[in-house]
Write an enzyme that holds these catalytic residues in place. Structure first.
Site, mmCIF file in Angstrom:
data_model
loop_
_atom_site.group_PDB
_atom_site.id
_atom_site.type_symbol
_atom_site.label_atom_id
_atom_site.label_comp_id
_atom_site.label_asym_id
_atom_site.label_seq_id
_atom_site.Cartn_x
_atom_site.Cartn_y
_atom_site.Cartn_z
ATOM 1 C CE LYS A 123 -3.980 1.921 2.533
ATOM 2 N NZ LYS A 123 -4.899 1.606 3.680
ATOM 3 C CG ASN A 193 -10.240 -3.307 6.845
ATOM 4 O OD1 ASN A 193 -10.309 -3.914 7.893
ATOM 5 N ND2 ASN A 193 -9.893 -3.913 5.718
HETATM 6 N N1 ING Z 1 -9.231 3.282 5.253
HETATM 7 C C1 ING Z 1 -9.871 4.452 4.873
HETATM 8 C C2 ING Z 1 -10.108 4.634 3.374
HETATM 9 O O1 ING Z 1 -9.424 5.336 2.655
HETATM 10 C C3 ING Z 1 -10.275 6.743 5.303
HETATM 11 C C4 ING Z 1 -9.255 5.664 5.480
HETATM 12 C C5 ING Z 1 -11.517 6.613 5.890
HETATM 13 C C6 ING Z 1 -9.966 7.829 4.527
HETATM 14 C C7 ING Z 1 -12.472 7.620 5.707
HETATM 15 C C8 ING Z 1 -10.919 8.840 4.325
HETATM 16 C C9 ING Z 1 -12.158 8.740 4.908
HETATM 17 O O2 ING Z 1 -11.101 4.074 2.969
HETATM 18 C C10 ING Z 1 -8.069 2.748 4.848
HETATM 19 N N2 ING Z 1 -7.731 1.594 5.453
HETATM 20 O O3 ING Z 1 -7.354 3.269 4.006
#
Ligand code: ING
Length: 319
Positions: A123, A193
């Protein structure tokens, strides 16, 4: 006609008490459901073997944190998944936390229908924070626990198609899809997730599903490729994560979508000929892209000064 029967295996929550054997038995059950539907390839979620541990605070090297990482792939517990897939002659994408020497990565692999790992991705877009902040309702500490991926966005020839991988937050960045689009990718597999309710504005949480589908539909259409996305979702240790696993066609249309927050299999026949018109006309990169106008995209990381074109190129007023 060149096509592939693709399944996306959405996982409901994996609780902290659920050991790898529990998670892997659920993955194998979903794999068997995919087999029963005549699928040839299955996409599993990001970090599919454990609960989403970046929600908690550890120091790097903590024993409890280290226990979430895989020393090898396949390992003693994951071997059962590889064996079941090879027996079913099904290839798959699997997301997991990878220990590689001193490196700690949020990783995914492609495994072919003989159970051989043919490709790996780590990632690149790590969301959240590296330092805890007690003012937040919940933490998202992927920058604390994972190193930035160092394998680029590779595309592999597999299952008679050009297949690429991404992981979760990667799907929110158009560069992810375009770098693979420039390699002729035909199917991008990704797991996610995505928590909600960590203290973000209500409207941001309320739009989480909309932004999930928006960004992947756009990425698929802009690069004339299929996107197959698998959520791990539901309420894990009191924290809610969105579902909405989906399969999107090169036209950007959602052809299959999960409707629960549990273990759920969706599937679709991905016809790679569907993309030909878009690749040859609208998104014929060779004919239409103007890379001389795109320099800022790789020269700059953040927002900088405005760029002025040479006045002599556009203003004849003082001639
Ligand atoms: N999770 C989230 C994603 O990009 C996130 C992080 C959540 C970013 C909500 C923005 C808003 O879906 C991961 N694991 O990257």
């Amino acid at each position: 006609m060149r096509d592939l029967m693709v399944a996306v295996a959405q996982l409901g929550p994996i609780q902290k008490i659920d050991n790898r054997a529990v998670a892997i038995s659920r993955l194998i059950d979903l794999l068997h459901q995919a087999k029963a539907r005549g699928c040839q390839f299955v996409v599993f979620p990001e970090l599919a073997l454990t609960t989403f541990f970046p929600r908690w605070i550890y120091d790097r090297g903590d024993m409890e944190l280290e226990a979430y990482f895989e020393d090898s792939m396949p390992g003693p517990e994951t071997a059962a998944l590889f064996e079941a897939a090879a027996q079913a002659e099904i290839g798959f994408y699997l997301g997991y936390a990878e220990k590689f020497g001193a490196g700690r990565y949020n990783t995914s692999v492609f495994v072919n229908q003989r159970g051989d790992i043919i490709g790996k991705y780590r990632k690149i877009h790590l969301p959240g924070h590296s330092e805890p902040d007690s003012s937040r309702l919940g933490e998202h500490l992927e920058k604390r626990y994972f190193d930035v991926g160092n394998l680029g966005f590779p595309v592999y020839e597999m299952m008679n198609a050009r297949m690429g991988m991404a992981i979760c937050n990667d799907r929110r960045w158009p560069e992810t899809y375009r770098v693979m689009g420039l390699q002729g990718v035909e199917l991008i597999s990704l797991g996610y997730n995505t928590p909600v309710g960590l203290g973000e504005p209500f409207q941001a949480a309320a739009r989480a599903n909309f932004h999930n589908s928006l960004t992947m539909q756009a990425g698929a259409y802009h690069n004339a490729c299929w996107v197959a996305a698998a959520a791990k979702c539901g309420c894990e240790e009191g924290y809610n994560m969105i579902g909405q696993s989906m399969i999107i066609s090169p036209s950007g249309e959602i052809v299959a979508m999960a409707t629960t927050l549990e273990d759920e299999l969706i599937s679709a026949r991905c016809d790679f000929d569907d993309a030909q018109y878009l690749k040859q006309e609208i998104f014929n990169f060779t004919h239409h892209r103007r890379t001389e106008a795109y320099a800022l995209i790789t020269e700059r990381t953040g927002i900088g000064d405005m760029v002025r074109p040479d006045k002599a190129l556009w203003d004849q007023s003082d001639e």
